[in-house]
Design a protein around this motif. Structure first.
Motif, PDB file in Angstrom:
ATOM      1  N   ALA A 285       0.796  -1.198  -0.042  1.00 46.40           N
ATOM      2  CA  ALA A 285       0.099  -0.022   0.102  1.00 46.40           C
ATOM      3  C   ALA A 285       0.813   1.065  -0.054  1.00 46.40           C
ATOM      4  CB  ALA A 285      -0.867   0.143   1.391  1.00 46.40           C
ATOM      5  N   PRO A 286       0.502   2.360  -0.729  1.00 46.68           N
ATOM      6  CA  PRO A 286       1.311   3.472  -0.537  1.00 46.68           C
ATOM      7  C   PRO A 286       1.205   4.266   0.753  1.00 46.68           C
ATOM      8  CG  PRO A 286      -0.969   3.960  -1.532  1.00 46.68           C
ATOM      9  CD  PRO A 286      -0.599   2.372  -1.267  1.00 46.68           C
ATOM     10  N   GLN A 287       2.382   5.015   1.092  1.00 50.63           N
ATOM     11  CA  GLN A 287       2.465   5.507   2.220  1.00 50.63           C
ATOM     12  C   GLN A 287       1.491   6.227   2.709  1.00 50.63           C
ATOM     13  OE1 GLN A 287       4.944   4.810   4.245  1.00 50.63           O
ATOM     14  NE2 GLN A 287       6.381   4.070   3.133  1.00 50.63           N
ATOM     15  N   PRO A 288       0.999   6.378   3.763  1.00 52.19           N
ATOM     16  CA  PRO A 288      -0.253   7.130   4.231  1.00 52.19           C
ATOM     17  C   PRO A 288       0.350   8.530   4.401  1.00 52.19           C
ATOM     18  CG  PRO A 288       0.866   5.938   6.135  1.00 52.19           C
ATOM     19  CD  PRO A 288       1.566   5.516   4.919  1.00 52.19           C
ATOM     20  N   ALA A 289      -0.669   9.313   3.890  1.00 51.53           N
ATOM     21  CA  ALA A 289      -0.570  10.805   4.069  1.00 51.53           C
ATOM     22  C   ALA A 289      -0.796  11.599   5.275  1.00 51.53           C
ATOM     23  CB  ALA A 289      -1.537  11.641   2.926  1.00 51.53           C
ATOM     24  N   ASP A 290      -0.841  10.894   6.146  1.00 52.33           N
ATOM     25  CA  ASP A 290      -1.022  11.382   7.504  1.00 52.33           C
ATOM     26  C   ASP A 290      -0.052  11.020   8.546  1.00 52.33           C
ATOM     27  OD1 ASP A 290      -1.739  12.802  10.051  1.00 52.33           O
ATOM     28  OD2 ASP A 290      -3.889  12.292   9.441  1.00 52.33           O
ATOM     29  N   PRO A 291       0.804  11.717   9.202  1.00 53.86           N
ATOM     30  CA  PRO A 291       2.127  11.332  10.108  1.00 53.86           C
ATOM     31  C   PRO A 291       1.216  10.568  11.394  1.00 53.86           C
ATOM     32  CG  PRO A 291       1.995  13.705   9.857  1.00 53.86           C
ATOM     33  CD  PRO A 291       0.892  13.059   9.037  1.00 53.86           C
ATOM     34  N   GLN A 292       0.050  10.546  11.358  1.00 55.31           N
ATOM     35  CA  GLN A 292      -0.392  10.112  12.655  1.00 55.31           C
ATOM     36  C   GLN A 292      -0.550   8.336  12.477  1.00 55.31           C
ATOM     37  OE1 GLN A 292      -4.291  11.595  14.040  1.00 55.31           O
ATOM     38  NE2 GLN A 292      -5.307  10.938  12.071  1.00 55.31           N
ATOM     39  N   TYR A 293      -0.551   7.988  11.252  1.00 56.44           N
ATOM     40  CA  TYR A 293      -0.723   6.754  10.625  1.00 56.44           C
ATOM     41  C   TYR A 293       0.576   6.100  10.490  1.00 56.44           C
ATOM     42  CZ  TYR A 293      -5.622   8.075  10.465  1.00 56.44           C
ATOM     43  OH  TYR A 293      -6.815   8.397  10.613  1.00 56.44           O
ATOM     44  N   CYS A 294       1.686   7.063  10.463  1.00 59.41           N
ATOM     45  CA  CYS A 294       2.930   6.087  10.288  1.00 59.41           C
ATOM     46  C   CYS A 294       3.532   5.422  11.417  1.00 59.41           C
ATOM     47  CB  CYS A 294       4.076   7.423  10.227  1.00 59.41           C
ATOM     48  SG  CYS A 294       3.777   8.273   8.443  1.00 59.41           S
ATOM     49  N   PRO A 295       4.340   4.369  11.126  1.00 55.56           N
ATOM     50  CA  PRO A 295       4.690   3.507  12.328  1.00 55.56           C
ATOM     51  C   PRO A 295       5.777   4.349  13.130  1.00 55.56           C
ATOM     52  CG  PRO A 295       5.894   3.153  10.118  1.00 55.56           C
ATOM     53  CD  PRO A 295       4.734   4.092   9.852  1.00 55.56           C
ATOM     54  N   LYS A 296       5.654   3.880  14.310  1.00 52.70           N
ATOM     55  CA  LYS A 296       6.656   4.377  15.677  1.00 52.70           C
ATOM     56  C   LYS A 296       7.726   3.809  15.387  1.00 52.70           C
ATOM     57  CE  LYS A 296       3.014   6.998  17.190  1.00 52.70           C
ATOM     58  NZ  LYS A 296       3.140   8.415  16.415  1.00 52.70           N
ATOM     59  N   VAL A 297       8.380   3.837  14.473  1.00 57.07           N
ATOM     60  CA  VAL A 297       9.786   3.248  14.166  1.00 57.07           C
ATOM     61  C   VAL A 297      10.914   4.209  14.047  1.00 57.07           C
ATOM     62  CG1 VAL A 297      11.142   1.646  12.690  1.00 57.07           C
ATOM     63  CG2 VAL A 297       8.658   1.065  13.215  1.00 57.07           C
ATOM     64  N   TYR A 298      12.018   4.156  14.643  1.00 58.79           N
ATOM     65  CA  TYR A 298      13.189   5.057  14.542  1.00 58.79           C
ATOM     66  C   TYR A 298      14.140   4.789  13.586  1.00 58.79           C
ATOM     67  CZ  TYR A 298      16.592   8.690  15.393  1.00 58.79           C
ATOM     68  OH  TYR A 298      17.376   9.641  15.390  1.00 58.79           O
ATOM     69  N   GLN A 299      14.068   5.010  12.415  1.00 60.61           N
ATOM     70  CA  GLN A 299      14.915   4.743  11.236  1.00 60.61           C
ATOM     71  C   GLN A 299      15.282   5.850  10.583  1.00 60.61           C
ATOM     72  OE1 GLN A 299      12.810   1.771   9.173  1.00 60.61           O
ATOM     73  NE2 GLN A 299      14.055   0.145  10.069  1.00 60.61           N
TER      74      GLN A 299
END
Length: 124
Positions: free
Chosen positions: A32-46
């Motif tokens: 799936a394409p990356q979500p357009a809202d940062p609140q839906y991004c994974p909480k991964v530190y990379q």
């Protein structure tokens, strides 16, 4: 124990597993394409260094950068540009402050090149 056709249960199970594996082998995974809202991004530190025009900024991951409208990612944090000042290699320590943090620099030229303001001669 055999069924009436003379085939063991193990052979039937093996055939069923093989058939299922072959059926799934033709499947394609779609991402799936990356979500357009940062609140839906994974909480991964990379961390990534991203760019929008001439602006460069470090983000915790590519999803957050994309959601903020940045692109052209490179792995890791953005490197701060080094000043063009050439300082002598003389050790005359000074205590200087930068962004509210006191640090000891090898001399006043190095402190100034790093954007720090000298507060006293000698180490902090």
């Amino acid at each position: 124990m055999r069924n009436p056709a003379g085939v063991s249960r193990g052979a039937v199970m093996a055939a069923a597993v093989t058939t299922a594996a072959l059926a799934l082998a033709g499947c394609e995974a779609t991402v799936a394409p990356q979500p357009a809202d940062p609140q839906y991004c994974p909480k991964v530190y990379q961390p990534v260094c991203a760019r929008r025009g001439a602006e460069r900024k470090t983000f915790p991951n590519a999803c957050v950068a994309s959601a903020e409208g940045y692109d052209a990612f490179s792995p890791g944090a953005c490197e701060q540009p080094k000043p063009d000042r050439i300082c002598p290699q003389i050790y005359q320590p000074v205590c200087a402050v930068r962004a509210g943090q006191y640090s000891t620099y090898s001399n006043d030229c190095v402190a100034g090149a790093e954007g720090a303001r000298v507060v006293k001669p000698g180490p902090c």
